[in-house]
Write a protein that holds these residues in place. Structure first.
Motif: not given
Length: 421
Positions: A81-93, A110-124
């Motif tokens: 999970t990754f949370t950030f705001t516009g002030d964090d200057h996260v690159r759009r790409d 606040t923006y919240c980007a996340f990966m479901p736990p099932e996906i994170a586990q399968a990504a291994a």
């Protein structure tokens, strides 16, 4: 939305359209699902962890650069999970939603980007490094093709694999090279290269063949046909016309387009055969060396970043005509100087282009401008010198690093170098 949604994959995919859910399930390898109720499809998706890994691989191979970068970013974050705001200057790409693998929501600044736990586990079970290498090759092979066209004008299709080896450390198959020529697209994560659309012309007869050649745009059938139309149009008006071309036009004015087209094709073919013949017979037989920096900047980006090109740009920036845009003049003029120089058979074409652009009328110190133009000319690879720059060839010949077989004679080599320089 009063709060961020559940991160559970089942809750998330239960709320997407059924057609999207069915499409995702099929990338997992599931079959006979389109007639099932949505709830049943969700159950089958969650029960197949191996299928999730296959779906992840399929989506990561075809997603955008930002989506792939976002997926990798989240894998390294706590709870994916990754949370950030516009002030964090996260690159759009730097991150982008890739549902149902990566989700992104916005709530109260606040923006919240996340990966479901099932996906994170399968990504291994997914080899991200292998997928990244595969993705890179979708732009690396076309970039090698573009480099050969820019620096050599005409090159064998068989030369693409060694160029990839030199720039990127791998040799693609003949099939991969031919497919890259057909698609004609390359994209770089590096901002200095950007995203381009490139049409890869072939010769002879614009046929894609493993035994054929790739050519720069100005040597393609499309460019020849356009040139023939321009010549016909201008001669029909009884006006003198000298269109820019890599070859020299030696035919009498005519009226019909087909006569011009045939003449231009013949002149173009003679020019290509002259280049290839000189290389085959030993005139600068050893190809010029490609700077490794081309791999990250692209051929034109590399040329524009040469010290001689930067010096020329600095001069242009200090000599902007009153009627020109101060912000774009230097960049556009430098690009024009290099482009026109690369596409002409005339050794003094950069000087002629500078004259046409009115550069000599922008200064009282003509010698300073001439020195800059000559230095830039000597630093650029030349079609006529088999990809060598005039300066590097001088140095290689002086040091004896160019084998004797590379030149028919010292006099002939000196003539070629003087013509370019």
């Amino acid at each position: 939305m009063k709060q961020f949604p559940s991160h559970a994959l089942g809750d998330l995919i239960a709320n997407i359209r059924k057609d999207r859910l069915v499409a995702f399930a099929r990338t997992m390898g599931l079959s006979r699902i389109s007639a099932l109720r949505k709830e049943r499809i969700v159950e089958r998706v969650l029960a197949d962890s191996d299928g999730l890994s296959r779906a992840i691989e399929a989506q990561l191979r075809s997603c955008s650069n930002a989506q792939f970068a976002g997926f990798k970013l989240l894998l390294g974050k706590p709870d994916a999970t990754f949370t950030f705001t516009g002030d964090d200057h996260v690159r759009r790409d730097a991150i982008e939603a890739l549902e149902p693998l990566v989700w992104m929501y916005y709530l109260d600044g606040t923006y919240c980007a996340f990966m479901p736990p099932e996906i994170a586990q399968a990504a291994a079970a997914v080899d991200l490094a292998a997928i990244e290498r595969e993705r890179d090759r979708t732009w690396q092979i076309p970039l090698a093709i573009a480099t050969l066209k820019e620096f050599f004008g005409v090159a064998r299709v068989a030369d693409v694999a060694p160029c990839c080896q030199e720039l990127f450390g791998f040799e693609p198959t003949v099939h991969d090279v031919l497919e890259a020529i057909k698609k004609g697209t390359w994209s770089l994560l590096n901002d200095s290269c950007g995203i381009r659309r490139i049409e890869h012309g072939c010769w002879p007869k614009d046929i894609i063949d493993a035994k054929g050649y790739i050519v720069a745009y100005d040597l393609t059938d499309t460019a020849v046909e356009t040139l023939a139309q321009e010549r016909m149009r201008w001669h029909a008006k009884v006006a003198p016309y000298r269109a820019g071309a890599a070859w020299i036009y030696r035919y009498e004015p005519a009226i019909d387009y087909e006569t011009y087209r045939i003449a231009e094709v013949k002149a173009r073919d003679e020019f290509i055969q002259t280049l290839l013949g000189a290389r085959a017979k030993g005139v600068i037989k050893e190809p010029g060396r490609i700077d490794p920096a081309v791999a990250t900047r692209g051929p034109r980006g590399w040329e524009l970043q040469l010290p001689e090109a930067r010096a020329m740009r600095t001069w242009l920036d200090a000599h902007v005509p009153d009627e020109q845009d101060d912000f774009t003049y230097a960049d556009e003029t430098l690009e024009r100087l290099i482009s026109e120089r690369n596409r002409s058979a005339q050794p003094c074409n950069m000087m002629e282009t500078a004259r046409e652009l009115g550069l000599f009328s922008c200064t009282f110190d003509v010698k300073e401008l001439l020195d800059l133009l000559v230095a830039l000319e000597e630093a650029l690879p030349s079609w006529h010198l088999n990809g060598w720059t005039p300066r590097d060839l001088h140095e290689a010949m002086a040091s004896g690093t160019v084998p004797a077989k590379c030149a028919v004679s010292a006099a002939e080599s000196d003539r070629l170098v003087r013509a370019e320089g």
